[in-house]
Design an enzyme around this catalytic site. Structure first.
Site, PDB file in Angstrom:
ATOM      1  N   ALA A 147     -62.868 -53.750 -43.010  1.00  0.00           N
ATOM      2  CA  ALA A 147     -61.612 -53.687 -43.764  1.00  0.00           C
ATOM      3  C   ALA A 147     -61.213 -54.944 -44.527  1.00  0.00           C
ATOM      4  CB  ALA A 147     -60.482 -53.298 -42.816  1.00  0.00           C
TER       5      ALA A 147
ATOM      6  N   PRO B  25     -60.989 -57.893 -47.217  1.00  0.00           N
ATOM      7  CA  PRO B  25     -59.666 -58.499 -47.033  1.00  0.00           C
ATOM      8  C   PRO B  25     -58.500 -57.504 -47.014  1.00  0.00           C
ATOM      9  CG  PRO B  25     -60.388 -58.763 -49.302  1.00  0.00           C
ATOM     10  CD  PRO B  25     -61.513 -58.081 -48.584  1.00  0.00           C
ATOM     11  N   GLY B  26     -58.736 -56.217 -47.220  1.00  0.00           N
ATOM     12  CA  GLY B  26     -57.624 -55.287 -47.024  1.00  0.00           C
ATOM     13  C   GLY B  26     -57.324 -54.345 -48.185  1.00  0.00           C
ATOM     14  N   GLY B  27     -58.198 -54.314 -49.188  1.00  0.00           N
ATOM     15  CA  GLY B  27     -57.958 -53.432 -50.342  1.00  0.00           C
ATOM     16  C   GLY B  27     -57.815 -51.970 -49.931  1.00  0.00           C
ATOM     17  N   LYS B  28     -58.807 -51.488 -49.171  1.00  0.00           N
ATOM     18  CA  LYS B  28     -58.762 -50.066 -48.770  1.00  0.00           C
ATOM     19  C   LYS B  28     -57.657 -49.847 -47.745  1.00  0.00           C
ATOM     20  CE  LYS B  28     -62.665 -49.625 -51.035  1.00  0.00           C
ATOM     21  NZ  LYS B  28     -62.789 -51.069 -51.316  1.00  0.00           N
TER      22      LYS B  28
ATOM     23  N   ASP C 104     -66.833 -55.275 -33.217  1.00  0.00           N
ATOM     24  CA  ASP C 104     -68.093 -54.842 -33.798  1.00  0.00           C
ATOM     25  C   ASP C 104     -68.068 -53.307 -33.899  1.00  0.00           C
ATOM     26  OD1 ASP C 104     -71.109 -56.079 -34.021  1.00  0.00           O
ATOM     27  OD2 ASP C 104     -71.082 -53.941 -33.493  1.00  0.00           O
TER      28      ASP C 104
ATOM     29  N   ASP D  75     -66.469 -48.999 -45.820  1.00  0.00           N
ATOM     30  CA  ASP D  75     -66.692 -49.683 -47.101  1.00  0.00           C
ATOM     31  C   ASP D  75     -67.716 -50.762 -46.770  1.00  0.00           C
ATOM     32  OD1 ASP D  75     -66.243 -50.286 -49.768  1.00  0.00           O
ATOM     33  OD2 ASP D  75     -64.626 -51.685 -49.315  1.00  0.00           O
TER      34      ASP D  75
ATOM     35  N   CYS E 232     -70.308 -51.264 -53.152  1.00  0.00           N
ATOM     36  CA  CYS E 232     -70.134 -51.719 -54.534  1.00  0.00           C
ATOM     37  C   CYS E 232     -71.503 -52.119 -55.072  1.00  0.00           C
ATOM     38  CB  CYS E 232     -69.107 -52.845 -54.617  1.00  0.00           C
ATOM     39  SG  CYS E 232     -69.514 -54.274 -53.643  1.00  0.00           S
TER      40      CYS E 232
HETATM   41  N1  SAM Z   1     -62.909 -52.750 -47.408  1.00  0.00           N
HETATM   42  C1  SAM Z   1     -62.653 -54.090 -47.886  1.00  0.00           C
HETATM   43  C2  SAM Z   1     -61.602 -54.044 -48.962  1.00  0.00           C
HETATM   44  O1  SAM Z   1     -61.388 -53.000 -49.568  1.00  0.00           O
HETATM   45  O2  SAM Z   1     -60.933 -55.068 -49.160  1.00  0.00           O
HETATM   46  C3  SAM Z   1     -63.928 -54.741 -48.369  1.00  0.00           C
HETATM   47  C4  SAM Z   1     -65.016 -54.711 -47.348  1.00  0.00           C
HETATM   48  S1  SAM Z   1     -66.476 -55.580 -47.770  1.00  0.00           S
HETATM   49  C5  SAM Z   1     -67.208 -54.553 -48.927  1.00  0.00           C
HETATM   50  C6  SAM Z   1     -67.454 -55.341 -46.331  1.00  0.00           C
HETATM   51  C7  SAM Z   1     -66.906 -55.956 -45.072  1.00  0.00           C
HETATM   52  O3  SAM Z   1     -67.842 -55.685 -44.014  1.00  0.00           O
HETATM   53  C8  SAM Z   1     -66.756 -57.454 -45.113  1.00  0.00           C
HETATM   54  O4  SAM Z   1     -65.435 -57.811 -44.774  1.00  0.00           O
HETATM   55  C9  SAM Z   1     -67.740 -57.973 -44.070  1.00  0.00           C
HETATM   56  O5  SAM Z   1     -67.255 -59.095 -43.374  1.00  0.00           O
HETATM   57  C10 SAM Z   1     -67.890 -56.800 -43.156  1.00  0.00           C
HETATM   58  N2  SAM Z   1     -69.179 -56.805 -42.410  1.00  0.00           N
HETATM   59  C11 SAM Z   1     -70.222 -57.652 -42.538  1.00  0.00           C
HETATM   60  N3  SAM Z   1     -71.188 -57.348 -41.665  1.00  0.00           N
HETATM   61  C12 SAM Z   1     -70.757 -56.292 -40.957  1.00  0.00           C
HETATM   62  C13 SAM Z   1     -71.298 -55.533 -39.892  1.00  0.00           C
HETATM   63  N4  SAM Z   1     -72.502 -55.789 -39.392  1.00  0.00           N
HETATM   64  N5  SAM Z   1     -70.554 -54.531 -39.389  1.00  0.00           N
HETATM   65  C14 SAM Z   1     -69.347 -54.258 -39.908  1.00  0.00           C
HETATM   66  N6  SAM Z   1     -68.782 -54.922 -40.911  1.00  0.00           N
HETATM   67  C15 SAM Z   1     -69.468 -55.943 -41.434  1.00  0.00           C
END
Ligand code: SAM
Length: 461
Positions: free
Chosen positions: A106, A108-111, A156, A173, A226
């Site tokens: 989640a 930084p929080g967009g979704k 996790d 996401d 993305c």
């Molecule tokens: N959903 C967020 C938004 O809309 O602001 C953006 C999320 S970004 C695309 C993916 C997120 O997955 C990051 O915050 C990252 O730290 C986290 N991430 C990295 N490795 C991960 C893992 N193994 N399991 C779950 N999340 C992970």
């Protein structure tokens, strides 16, 4: 030094993947990206200085990128700066179906801010981020947004497996190779490689597999990335469908005029969509909705692992201290109907709706960063309201208000005290800018004492 050239392997793959469109896509990646925001309808009615977005009524494009730091409304959670394509997920929601939502990746929080606004009032959103520092940023953004039915966790994905058939919607996401960000974030071009695409795809599969048990029958997964690579998108979904026969595609028909490209997975049309920056005003994005077969069982049958349930009983006895609190003083800070949702943990008072309270018990073993909304703290005979309560729409509407103009609001956000040129002589008041709450002020006859959080203050203008 940053090499700003698109990786050759990426260009070759795009040329093979979409031969007719490759030149247009690669060219547009070297143009400036649009700037967009999504307003918080609890705090702003519209955004006059923007152009409305086609696929989200709260989304707006801005003509240029302003300095958000010097806009007090940004600090007050009146809008969220969000890439346009990703807002399309609002059209994949069937909000009336969802009691519990998990936003798994989640920060930084967009979704999460989008979901918190779109969901029904009694739905609970668990907004999770595995990386601790990023979970802090997520919590800050959710605090600014102010929605009460939100819990922020730092776990996790595999921890959620214990909550069998629990969520009605899981948004994934996923962390990805980020090709869709090649024009917004030039450094992402240097981090990209074919090997990294494969690493991301394997990780995405693990993440999805970890949480499928936590999805209730009939529930949705919205999977997004993305990036443009099929390995992380359509092919990944195909793998999921193969490995989990209980999952099926859940197609969504979008307005063709928006410019998204529909993907066919296993011969099913509209089962997924791609946003290409040469076809619409936004960055690269992929989104697909899946559904778990079957019907959600009645509430009593939902199974939470026995270990979790045992811990849940212990912890609810341990945590909830029903000691009396300075009720009269407290009540002044809440709307009348909100009083019944007060919960006290040690000297902290929280606003927890019945749904949030129930969810906290179910998730007893999780690592919480934020639970509902902190109303304030009892210190001796005093009650000190918390910053997050000032930003929550449930805050009382009849508290003293101090309206600040732009220079005063920026001074407030720098955490400077202000001279008291108001009629007020003491007590707590809300600092407000253009009708939106910024935080608390403690009034003394000479000064307006600033209670903006020290860690959030604007350091450089
Ligand atoms: N959903 C967020 C938004 O809309 O602001 C953006 C999320 S970004 C695309 C993916 C997120 O997955 C990051 O915050 C990252 O730290 C986290 N991430 C990295 N490795 C991960 C893992 N193994 N399991 C779950 N999340 C992970």
């Amino acid at each position: 030094m940053s090499n700003k050239i698109l990786p050759a392997d990426f260009c070759n793959r795009i040329s093979a993947q979409i031969p007719e469109d490759a030149a247009d896509l690669l060219a547009v990646l070297d143009t400036p990206p649009p700037v967009s925001i999504r307003i918080n309808p609890q705090k702003l009615q519209d955004y006059a200085a923007g152009i409305p977005m086609l696929w989200h009524q709260e989304g707006y494009y801005l003509f240029e990128r302003p300095s958000f730091t010097i806009d007090p409304l940004f600090h007050a959670g009146a809008y969220y700066v969000q890439e346009a394509s990703s807002m399309v997920i609002v059209n994949f929601l069937e909000t009336e179906k969802y009691e519990k939502i998990l936003d798994l990746c989640a920060a930084p929080g967009g979704k999460s801010t989008l979901l918190a606004t779109a969901m029904q009032q009694d739905t609970v959103l668990i907004s999770n981020e595995v990386i601790r520092a990023r979970a802090g940023v997520l919590s800050e953004n959710m605090t600014k947004w102010g929605s009460p039915n939100v819990i922020v966790t730092n776990n996790d994905p595999r921890h959620f497996g214990a909550l069998q058939s629990y969520f009605d919607l899981i948004v994934i996401d996923a962390p990805c190779s980020g090709e869709g960000m090649f024009r917004k974030d030039l450094d992402s071009r240097n981090e990209w490689s074919l090997e990294n695409v494969a690493i991301c795809a394997a990780r995405q599969m693990r993440i999805v597999a970890d949480v499928i048990p936590a999805l209730a029958a009939g529930g949705h997964i919205i999977y997004s990335t993305c990036t443009f690579s099929a390995a992380e998108n359509e092919e990944l979904i195909q793998q999921v469908l193969q490995a989990f026969p209980e999952m099926e595609l859940s197609p969504v028909v979008l307005d063709e005029r928006w410019g998204l490209v529909s993907s066919e997975i296993n011969g099913v049309s509209n089962s997924a969509y791609r946003c290409y920056p040469h076809k619409l005003k936004g960055e690269g994005f992929f989104v697909c909705r899946l559904q778990k077969k079957g019907v959600k069982p009645a509430k009593e049958e939902i199974f939470i692992s026995s270990k979790n349930a045992r811990n849940q009983q212990n912890s609810s006895k341990k945590d909830a201290k029903k000691t009396p609190f300075p009720e009269k003083e407290m009540k002044r800070f809440l709307r009348e109907y909100a009083v019944e949702n007060i919960e006290m943990y040690e000297d902290n008072l929280f606003y927890l709706t019945p749904q949030v309270k129930e969810t906290l018990k179910d998730l007893a073993r999780f690592h919480f960063i934020k639970k509902g909304i902190l109303i304030g703290k009892i210190q001796g005979k005093d009650f000190n309201p918390a910053h997050e309560w000032a930003l929550c729409p449930e805050v009382a509407t009849d508290l003293p208000i101090i309206d600040l103009d732009l220079p005063q609001a920026l001074d407030y956000l720098r955490k400077n005290d202000l001279p008291n040129d108001t009629e007020l002589i003491n007590g707590w008041a809300l600092a407000r800018y253009e009708g939106v709450n910024l935080g608390w002020i403690k009034v003394t006859p000479q000064r307006l004492k600033n209670h903006f959080p020290v860690n959030w203050r604007i350091k450089h203008l």
